[in-house]
Write a protein that holds these residues in place. Structure first.
Motif, mmCIF file in Angstrom:
data_model
loop_
_atom_site.group_PDB
_atom_site.id
_atom_site.type_symbol
_atom_site.label_atom_id
_atom_site.label_comp_id
_atom_site.label_asym_id
_atom_site.label_seq_id
_atom_site.Cartn_x
_atom_site.Cartn_y
_atom_site.Cartn_z
ATOM 1 N N LYS A 56 2.615 17.467 -1.661
ATOM 2 C CA LYS A 56 3.035 16.892 -0.380
ATOM 3 C C LYS A 56 3.842 15.612 -0.571
ATOM 4 O O LYS A 56 3.377 14.665 -1.201
ATOM 5 C CB LYS A 56 1.793 16.599 0.481
ATOM 6 C CG LYS A 56 0.870 17.818 0.627
ATOM 7 C CD LYS A 56 -0.349 17.521 1.481
ATOM 8 C CE LYS A 56 -0.007 17.587 2.953
ATOM 9 N NZ LYS A 56 -1.248 17.446 3.780
ATOM 10 N N ALA A 57 5.056 15.605 -0.034
ATOM 11 C CA ALA A 57 5.918 14.416 -0.091
ATOM 12 C C ALA A 57 5.252 13.292 0.689
ATOM 13 O O ALA A 57 4.778 13.498 1.804
ATOM 14 C CB ALA A 57 7.276 14.733 0.511
ATOM 15 N N GLN A 58 5.206 12.098 0.097
ATOM 16 C CA GLN A 58 4.624 10.952 0.787
ATOM 17 C C GLN A 58 5.741 10.073 1.337
ATOM 18 O O GLN A 58 6.359 9.292 0.607
ATOM 19 C CB GLN A 58 3.712 10.162 -0.170
ATOM 20 C CG GLN A 58 2.542 10.976 -0.686
ATOM 21 C CD GLN A 58 1.585 11.398 0.419
ATOM 22 O OE1 GLN A 58 0.871 10.580 0.988
ATOM 23 N NE2 GLN A 58 1.573 12.686 0.759
ATOM 24 N N ILE A 59 6.026 10.253 2.608
ATOM 25 C CA ILE A 59 6.993 9.399 3.305
ATOM 26 C C ILE A 59 6.354 8.996 4.625
ATOM 27 O O ILE A 59 5.447 9.681 5.093
ATOM 28 C CB ILE A 59 8.341 10.119 3.577
ATOM 29 C CG1 ILE A 59 8.104 11.463 4.282
ATOM 30 C CG2 ILE A 59 9.126 10.333 2.286
ATOM 31 C CD1 ILE A 59 9.356 12.127 4.818
ATOM 32 N N HIS A 60 6.846 7.906 5.208
ATOM 33 C CA HIS A 60 6.287 7.468 6.481
ATOM 34 C C HIS A 60 6.926 8.237 7.629
ATOM 35 O O HIS A 60 7.603 7.670 8.474
ATOM 36 C CB HIS A 60 6.510 5.968 6.676
ATOM 37 C CG HIS A 60 5.610 5.110 5.827
ATOM 38 N ND1 HIS A 60 5.586 3.748 5.913
ATOM 39 C CD2 HIS A 60 4.712 5.432 4.865
ATOM 40 C CE1 HIS A 60 4.705 3.268 5.048
ATOM 41 N NE2 HIS A 60 4.165 4.273 4.392
ATOM 42 N N ALA A 61 6.764 9.540 7.625
ATOM 43 C CA ALA A 61 7.288 10.363 8.719
ATOM 44 C C ALA A 61 6.571 11.704 8.688
ATOM 45 O O ALA A 61 6.204 12.199 7.619
ATOM 46 C CB ALA A 61 8.785 10.570 8.573
ATOM 47 N N GLY A 62 6.399 12.281 9.859
ATOM 48 C CA GLY A 62 5.776 13.599 9.956
ATOM 49 C C GLY A 62 6.822 14.698 9.958
ATOM 50 O O GLY A 62 8.012 14.437 9.743
ATOM 51 N N GLY A 63 6.347 15.907 10.186
ATOM 52 C CA GLY A 63 7.265 17.048 10.215
ATOM 53 C C GLY A 63 7.701 17.481 8.826
ATOM 54 O O GLY A 63 8.712 18.156 8.667
ATOM 55 N N ARG A 64 6.906 17.109 7.800
ATOM 56 C CA ARG A 64 7.299 17.417 6.423
ATOM 57 C C ARG A 64 7.223 18.902 6.134
ATOM 58 O O ARG A 64 8.048 19.445 5.397
ATOM 59 C CB ARG A 64 6.395 16.646 5.444
ATOM 60 C CG ARG A 64 6.511 15.146 5.560
ATOM 61 C CD ARG A 64 5.335 14.461 4.904
ATOM 62 N NE ARG A 64 4.073 14.900 5.501
ATOM 63 C CZ ARG A 64 2.884 14.698 4.973
ATOM 64 N NH1 ARG A 64 2.769 14.071 3.834
ATOM 65 N NH2 ARG A 64 1.788 15.118 5.583
ATOM 66 N N GLY A 65 6.184 19.545 6.698
ATOM 67 C CA GLY A 65 5.966 20.957 6.427
ATOM 68 C C GLY A 65 7.212 21.793 6.688
ATOM 69 O O GLY A 65 7.678 22.521 5.825
#
Ligand code: ADP
Ligand code: MG
Length: 393
Positions: free
Chosen positions: A48-57
């Motif tokens: 899982k990419a760790q960024i301060h934003a959702g919608g990664r999936g």
């Protein structure tokens, strides 16, 4: 302030909120090690990419791997790449760290969130059986599927709050108490860490009948960070706007926006009013900038520099009220700063208050062609908006 999913999950674990086991990695080789440490015989690992934003999936920032080698391949691909989700804006975010997690057997996905409701003056916990999708979508399409309870903090989280949520979700009797313990723990995390948002989307029920926080988002009240050293230590500056960080170092409150009229104002209230009046005159502010009470030549120069780093800025509106600070000093400061910084856009100046007349004279006699004097707030806003459209004569 925001933190990463893996950090929020660390906090959850301390409070007994079940999460999948996982390790953070900054390099592909550590991702493989993490996968081995989780167990070389797992069926599925999740990267899982760790960024301060959702919608990664949906954007390719959450990937399943069937072997530890595959974890390495995905890690190589993901680390350093740019992820564009519906929450990052078109410029996206670079992935500097990833989280390697054990795969979970999902039976059902729920939503659980907690925010501060300012009109109720209470934190509110929300749950929905429509998990895994954006909650904004659920709210628009079928608001009745979101169950809310306001929790008076002097009473704290009670059994009836939990039961209202659990029954609203239609949980079978044997799951009700498990859910209530989960919700109680989330309430404790929220209060103890001065959070202003916790979002678990999805909160999953596993095939084994356990509730697990599969995703975790947390934001905190910046004004309480002085008493939250553990959270402050989790701050990831690569996720923040670099100009905002630099401005803070000089005591300037700067927030970047997407318009073309730069604003330099003393006092937060006047800065807000300035942005409003620019909009009222048909323009769009490029930023919020409060230079504070002082407004010395130095802070003004720093302000110009920071505003002009934004290539969208086509004019600057300096709106200073001389209360503590004298307008003639500010005028001299502006002239010095315009000379020192390469100010290549029109600068509309409105100075009012102590020694405003001297200030007007100083500005009018400066001989600097990009300076435009304004008589009042409205006049200044109008001139700044016009200047942004017209550019330098
Ligand atoms: P985002 O909200 O940024 O898209 P999530 O963490 O919610 O990221 O993950 C998206 C989806 O990926 C989840 O809804 C879930 O279906 C799946 N997923 C995430 N983590 C795991 C996991 N550990 N095991 C199984 N599936 C997972
Ligand atoms: Mg999610």
């Amino acid at each position: 302030m925001n933190i990463h999913e893996h950090q929020a999950k660390e906090i959850f674990r301390k409070y007994g909120v079940p999460t999948p086991r996982g390790f953070v990695a900054f390099k592909p080789e550590n991702a493989v090690k993490a996968a081995q440490q989780l167990g070389g015989d797992l069926d599925v690992w999740v990267v899982k990419a760790q960024i301060h934003a959702g919608g990664r999936g949906k954007a390719g920032g959450v990937k399943l791997a069937r072997s530890t080698e595959e974890v390495g391949l995905i890690a190589k691909q993901m680390l350093g790449s740019k992820l564009v989700t519906h929450q990052t804006g078109p410029e996206g975010k670079v992935v500097h760290r990833i989280y390697i997690e054990e795969g979970v057997n999902i039976e059902k996905e729920f939503y659980l969130g907690m925010v501060l409701d300012r009109s109720l003056e209470m934190p509110v916990m929300m749950a929905s059986s429509e998990g895994g999708v954006e909650i904004e979508e659920v709210a628009a399409r079928s608001p009745e599927k979101i169950i809310k309870v306001a929790i008076n903090p002097t009473i704290g989280f009670q059994g009836f709050h939990g039961r209202k949520l659990a029954f609203g979700l239609g949980l079978p009797r044997e799951l009700v108490n498990k859910f209530i313990s989960f919700a109680q723990a989330i309430y404790n995390v929220y209060m103890d860490y001065d959070a202003n948002l916790i979002e678990i989307n999805p909160l999953v029920l596993t095939k084994e009948g356990k509730f697990i926080a599969l995703d975790a988002k947390m934001s905190f009240d910046d004004n309480a960070l002085y008493r939250q050293p553990e959270i402050l230590a989790m701050r990831d500056l690569t996720e923040e706007e670099p100009t905002e960080i630099e401005a803070a170092k000089y005591g300037l409150s700067y927030v970047k926006l997407d318009g073309n009229v730069g604003c330099m104002v003393n006092g937060a209230g006047l800065a807000m009013a300035t942005m409003d009046i620019i909009k009222h005159e048909g323009g769009r502010p490029a930023n919020f900038l409060d230079v504070g009470g002082g407004a010395s030549a130095e802070t003004v120069a720093k302000g110009f520099e920071i505003i002009l780093r934004d290539p969208n800025v086509k004019s600057i509106f300096v709106n200073i009220f001389g209360g503590i600070v004298r307008c003639d000093r500010v005028a001299n400061g502006i002239i010095e700063a315009t000379k020192a910084t390469q100010v290549n856009v029109p600068v509309v100046v409105r100075l009012d208050g102590t020694n405003a007349e001297e200030a007007a004279e100083i500005l009018n006699n400066s001989g600097i062609k990009q300076l435009i004097a304004a008589t009042d707030l409205k006049d200044g806003a109008r001139k700044a908006v016009e200047a942004a459209e017209r550019g330098l004569a």
